[in-house]
Design an enzyme around this catalytic site. Structure first.
Site, mmCIF file in Angstrom:
data_model
loop_
_atom_site.group_PDB
_atom_site.id
_atom_site.type_symbol
_atom_site.label_atom_id
_atom_site.label_comp_id
_atom_site.label_asym_id
_atom_site.label_seq_id
_atom_site.Cartn_x
_atom_site.Cartn_y
_atom_site.Cartn_z
ATOM 1 C CG HIS A 1 -2.306 -0.493 0.892
ATOM 2 N ND1 HIS A 1 -3.293 0.312 0.394
ATOM 3 C CD2 HIS A 1 -2.849 -1.733 1.000
ATOM 4 C CE1 HIS A 1 -4.389 -0.403 0.208
ATOM 5 N NE2 HIS A 1 -4.148 -1.652 0.565
ATOM 6 C CB VAL B 1 0.734 -5.903 10.052
ATOM 7 C CG1 VAL B 1 1.182 -5.619 11.485
ATOM 8 C CG2 VAL B 1 -0.675 -6.482 10.052
ATOM 9 C CB ILE C 1 10.068 -5.542 10.012
ATOM 10 C CG1 ILE C 1 10.468 -4.149 10.512
ATOM 11 C CG2 ILE C 1 9.107 -6.219 10.999
ATOM 12 C CD1 ILE C 1 11.047 -4.126 11.911
ATOM 13 C CG ASN D 1 2.397 4.745 7.638
ATOM 14 O OD1 ASN D 1 3.557 4.482 7.363
ATOM 15 N ND2 ASN D 1 1.751 4.111 8.597
ATOM 16 C CE1 TYR D 2 -2.820 7.377 4.783
ATOM 17 C CE2 TYR D 2 -3.283 9.461 5.850
ATOM 18 C CZ TYR D 2 -3.598 8.143 5.635
ATOM 19 O OH TYR D 2 -4.684 7.588 6.262
#
Length: 544
Positions: free
Chosen positions: A112, A179, A239, A486-487
């Site tokens: 995303h 996530v 991660i 995150n945007y």
């Protein structure tokens, strides 16, 4: 006989084609060498995890997790190799061979990424697709969950729901979001005012650093553990999994929605919302979606209206302002509270629906409330091409400012834009700005998110949203004008394609995302990855 101009044009075309032919051949050669390195260096059978353009499934693997279709075009740069590891040691091998062959690496979880940085690069690169490493282990007694880096929010919510109807996790609304990416940038959702961000509720993590070491919270140290919870983990390592603290939710919650158009006093209600919503009790959250809609006559289909310059097209549209929220309790408690705190909204029982917590998750992810929770396991819904931006507001926007916003939204046809106001306050205001890299805390009234679809005339869409962003300048935070990582938005600035990026240059976007926390992020990066192996257009750079 050809003219000099024609010869010049043909010559230019020849050199362009020659350049791409040479580049393509070089990529194939480097790809072949890289693949051989992977096969020779892996302690497991890695061949089945490798995809090159010669594989028949290469394109489908690449496209599967691309959610922003703006980066699903023939012109979008493609990875020379895709690796879908099934074992953690295979990631170590990819890091080793990427460093040996000087090939950049991109790390994809849910896909995303708003600017495609997790699967697009302007230089030769390998795509590390984490989709196979998405195990989820929920412990309902300890109220914890270990979640693999390839898992989506929908998968996490589903498996929590299978173990308990009174546990949840304060993450995002959209079920297909990964996530790992969400947590590493902060991550907010309907529980933000009660429990804070997803990153505020991380207990431990496992990652692989630039030297190929597998580290947990104890072995990585508190500095690096701080950085990956909101500072963008892809700047520091790969991660592997997160240990999350689950939170208590009631068996029954109430969701509500009230629509007001401009003709129904929407501007006045929203003006009031700006100061009411952040001060409501923590058990209630309220967002606002403002979108252009057609003015349909009762029982009549919308007629196509031509823009003949007379204003008839504008007159056929209005702005719908939807007040959407969730209350952690029964509707009676919500109605009593809202009638006292926000009577201007006019919330009535008919606008409220009592649901189980998992049903509320389905609803906000655009599933029917009575749908099977297995729908949350779908990773490929809601793909569109778009450009988005974000802002934060610390002082109420005037009525005149809101009316100017409506005029800009009305320039676009219904269905092409999305503008959201997300209230803060509650737990969000109680956590220190420096607790994790995400700094937008006390004093923030709400966050704004704006998006436009870029299908059709992309240049016009990009011009429109940049114009909207410019219009909002006087009404949002300043020094710096803040944004949500995150945007991510490459209009804010980028790292140099080749060579180091100075602290001053990176501060253009870094300070917007992280404020003063950016300084600490750069210091940590300089210690844990001084060679800047983990990099992309807006990764944290080390000190030059």
């Amino acid at each position: 006989m050809k003219s000099p101009q024609v010869c010049s044009i043909l010559q230019s075309i020849f050199f362009v084609l020659l350049f791409f032919t040479i580049s393509s051949a070089a990529d194939r050669t480097s790809g072949q060498d890289f693949v051989q390195c992977l096969i020779r260096s892996s302690s497991t059978s890695i061949s089945k995890a490798i995809y090159t353009s010669q594989n028949s499934t290469y394109t489908s693997v690449l496209k599967f997790s691309i959610n922003n279709l703006r980066f699903d075009t023939p012109a979008t740069p493609k990875p020379i190799v895709i690796v879908k590891p099934e074992d953690e040691s295979q990631i170590q091998t990819v890091i080793y061979c990427s460093k040996k062959h000087d090939i950049q690496m991109r790390i994809r979880g849910g896909g995303h990424d708003y600017e495609g940085l997790s699967y697009v690069a302007q230089v030769p690169f390998v795509l590390l697709d984490m989709i196979n490493l998405r195990s989820i282990n929920v412990d309902p007694v300890k109220a914890t969950a270990w979640v693999g880096a390839g898992a989506t929010l929908g998968e996490l919510y589903y498996y929590i729901g299978q173990k308990s109807d009174t546990l949840g996790f304060p993450a995002g609304i959209w079920s297909t979001v990964g996530v790992s990416g969400l947590v590493s940038g902060g991550g907010y959702g309907t529980l933000r005012r009660k429990y804070g961000l997803a990153a505020d509720n991380v207990l431990d993590a496992r990652l692989i650093d630039a030297n190929g070491r597998i580290l947990d919270r104890k072995s990585m140290g508190e500095d690096l553990f701080w950085a990956i919870r909101g500072g963008g983990a892809s700047s520091f390592g790969v991660i592997l999994s997160w240990k999350l603290k689950l939170v208590s939710v009631p068996k029954i919650v109430t969701v509500f929605e009230v629509e007001r158009t401009l003709e129904q006093n929407a501007t006045e209600v929203l003006h009031r919302w700006q100061t009411v919503a952040p001060r409501l009790p923590k058990d209630v959250e309220m967002r606002v979606a403002a979108n252009t809609v057609w003015k349909n006559l009762p029982n009549e289909p919308q007629k196509t209206v031509q823009d003949d310059g007379s204003g008839s097209l504008e007159d056929s549209k209005t702005v719908s302002v939807n007040f959407i929220g969730q209350f952690l309790g029964r509707k009676e408690g919500l109605l009593s509270m809202m009638n006292k705190r926000f009577p201007e909204l006019g919330l009535e029982a008919e606008a409220c629906t009592e649901l189980t917590y998992i049903q509320s998750i389905l609803t906000f992810s655009l599933f029917p409330a009575d749908a099977s929770p297995t729908g949350l396991l779908n990773r490929t819904a809601y793909k569109i091409p778009f450009k988005a931006k974000s802002d934060f507001v610390d002082k109420p926007i005037s009525r005149e400012g809101l009316e100017g916003l409506w005029k800009i939204l009305l320039q676009q046809d219904p269905g092409r834009t999305n503008f959201l106001f997300t209230s803060y306050g509650g737990k969000m205001a109680e956590i220190s700005e420096s607790a994790i890299p995400f700094p937008h805390r006390a004093g923030t009234l709400y966050m704004m998110y704006m998006r436009v679809q870029t299908d059709g005339d992309t240049s016009n869409s990009m011009m429109w949203i940049r114009g909207l962003y410019k219009y909002l300048t006087p009404y949002v935070t300043s020094s710096p004008r803040a944004a949500y990582v995150n945007y991510n938005d490459l209009d804010l600035g980028v790292n140099n394609l080749q060579g180091p990026t100075s602290y001053k240059q990176a501060s253009r976007w870094g300070k917007k995302y992280f404020k003063d926390n950016f300084n600490r992020l750069v210091r940590i990066k300089s210690v844990v990855d001084p060679g800047n192996f983990f990099r992309h257009e807006q990764s944290i750079p080390p000190f030059s």
